[in-house]
Scaffold this motif. Sequence first.
Motif, PDB file in Angstrom:
ATOM      1  N   ASP A  76      34.324  16.438  22.370  1.00 15.80           N
ATOM      2  CA  ASP A  76      33.913  17.623  23.113  1.00 15.80           C
ATOM      3  C   ASP A  76      33.184  17.262  24.403  1.00 15.80           C
ATOM      4  N   GLY A  77      32.796  15.982  24.534  1.00 19.34           N
ATOM      5  CA  GLY A  77      32.058  15.559  25.708  1.00 19.34           C
ATOM      6  C   GLY A  77      30.623  16.045  25.712  1.00 19.34           C
ATOM      7  N   MET A  78      30.070  16.299  24.544  1.00 22.06           N
ATOM      8  CA  MET A  78      28.713  16.826  24.446  1.00 22.06           C
ATOM      9  C   MET A  78      27.715  15.726  24.794  1.00 22.06           C
ATOM     10  N   CYS A  79      26.877  15.997  25.771  1.00 20.86           N
ATOM     11  CA  CYS A  79      25.908  15.012  26.251  1.00 20.86           C
ATOM     12  C   CYS A  79      24.929  14.569  25.165  1.00 20.86           C
ATOM     13  N   ASN A  80      24.539  15.486  24.277  1.00 22.19           N
ATOM     14  CA  ASN A  80      23.567  15.120  23.253  1.00 22.19           C
ATOM     15  C   ASN A  80      24.124  14.095  22.271  1.00 22.19           C
ATOM     16  N   VAL A  81      25.435  13.957  22.189  1.00 25.57           N
ATOM     17  CA  VAL A  81      26.054  12.955  21.331  1.00 25.57           C
ATOM     18  C   VAL A  81      26.267  11.660  22.111  1.00 25.57           C
ATOM     19  N   ILE A  82      26.693  11.764  23.334  1.00 25.44           N
ATOM     20  CA  ILE A  82      27.033  10.594  24.143  1.00 25.44           C
ATOM     21  C   ILE A  82      25.796   9.916  24.724  1.00 25.44           C
ATOM     22  N   SER A  83      24.823  10.689  25.174  1.00 23.89           N
ATOM     23  CA  SER A  83      23.671  10.134  25.905  1.00 23.89           C
ATOM     24  C   SER A  83      22.913   9.037  25.165  1.00 23.89           C
ATOM     25  N   PRO A  84      22.574   9.193  23.889  1.00 22.06           N
ATOM     26  CA  PRO A  84      21.825   8.111  23.225  1.00 22.06           C
ATOM     27  C   PRO A  84      22.606   6.792  23.180  1.00 22.06           C
ATOM     28  N   GLU A  85      23.888   6.865  22.900  1.00 20.54           N
ATOM     29  CA  GLU A  85      24.685   5.631  22.852  1.00 20.54           C
ATOM     30  C   GLU A  85      24.861   5.058  24.253  1.00 20.54           C
ATOM     31  N   LEU A  86      25.068   5.908  25.238  1.00 22.09           N
ATOM     32  CA  LEU A  86      25.184   5.446  26.617  1.00 22.09           C
ATOM     33  C   LEU A  86      23.889   4.748  27.035  1.00 22.09           C
ATOM     34  N   GLN A  87      22.759   5.302  26.670  1.00 25.61           N
ATOM     35  CA  GLN A  87      21.482   4.676  26.995  1.00 25.61           C
ATOM     36  C   GLN A  87      21.386   3.293  26.361  1.00 25.61           C
ATOM     37  N   ARG A  88      21.779   3.160  25.095  1.00 22.33           N
ATOM     38  CA  ARG A  88      21.749   1.853  24.421  1.00 22.33           C
ATOM     39  C   ARG A  88      22.674   0.863  25.132  1.00 22.33           C
ATOM     40  N   MET A  89      23.861   1.321  25.508  1.00 20.97           N
ATOM     41  CA  MET A  89      24.807   0.446  26.213  1.00 20.97           C
ATOM     42  C   MET A  89      24.217  -0.041  27.534  1.00 20.97           C
ATOM     43  N   LEU A  90      23.613   0.875  28.270  1.00 24.16           N
ATOM     44  CA  LEU A  90      23.051   0.510  29.573  1.00 24.16           C
ATOM     45  C   LEU A  90      21.862  -0.440  29.405  1.00 24.16           C
ATOM     46  N   GLU A  91      21.052  -0.227  28.378  1.00 27.09           N
ATOM     47  CA  GLU A  91      19.931  -1.136  28.130  1.00 27.09           C
ATOM     48  C   GLU A  91      20.431  -2.536  27.783  1.00 27.09           C
ATOM     49  N   ARG A  92      21.527  -2.626  27.007  1.00 24.21           N
ATOM     50  CA  ARG A  92      22.120  -3.939  26.704  1.00 24.21           C
ATOM     51  C   ARG A  92      22.647  -4.590  27.985  1.00 24.21           C
ATOM     52  N   LYS A  93      23.266  -3.789  28.857  1.00 21.69           N
ATOM     53  CA  LYS A  93      23.780  -4.311  30.131  1.00 21.69           C
ATOM     54  C   LYS A  93      22.633  -4.834  30.994  1.00 21.69           C
TER      55      LYS A  93
END
Length: 154
Positions: A76-93
Amino acid sequence: MSATLTVGALARRANVTTKTVRYYESLGLLPRASRGDNGYRYYPHNAVERLTFIRRAKQLGLSLGEISDLISRSEDGMCNVISPELQRMLERKIAEFDRQLTEIAAFRQTLATAANQLATCADDTISTCGSCSAFAATCGCMPVSTDLAFQATT
């Protein structure tokens, strides 16, 4: 089929190539297009948003695999689902980037030390070096550091 976009129209609106659209579809980043009687691919209008999301994620340095993971987490592209994982990915990067910067800085220091050694060599040491092999371990022309911090990975 006016409620859909051809591959060309989709590519233009999303500012990508038609080849990119087809490639992302083949990877499952875009849902399979419906086909008209003429064989053309037809995409829903929300495919523009999906392609924009992919392009922005790539600009942040995410791989297509990471982007696929994000997309699969929320169709659905819901930000509340994607945002936490995106944040973790960016922190790893960021952590990986910081590690690479540390390695590069250490290697830069190694290069600077080697260049300094050459600059401070007596002229007669360099002039007599023509009789030795540049590949010899004792050659003064090639300063060697045993603590090389940077290793080529290619």
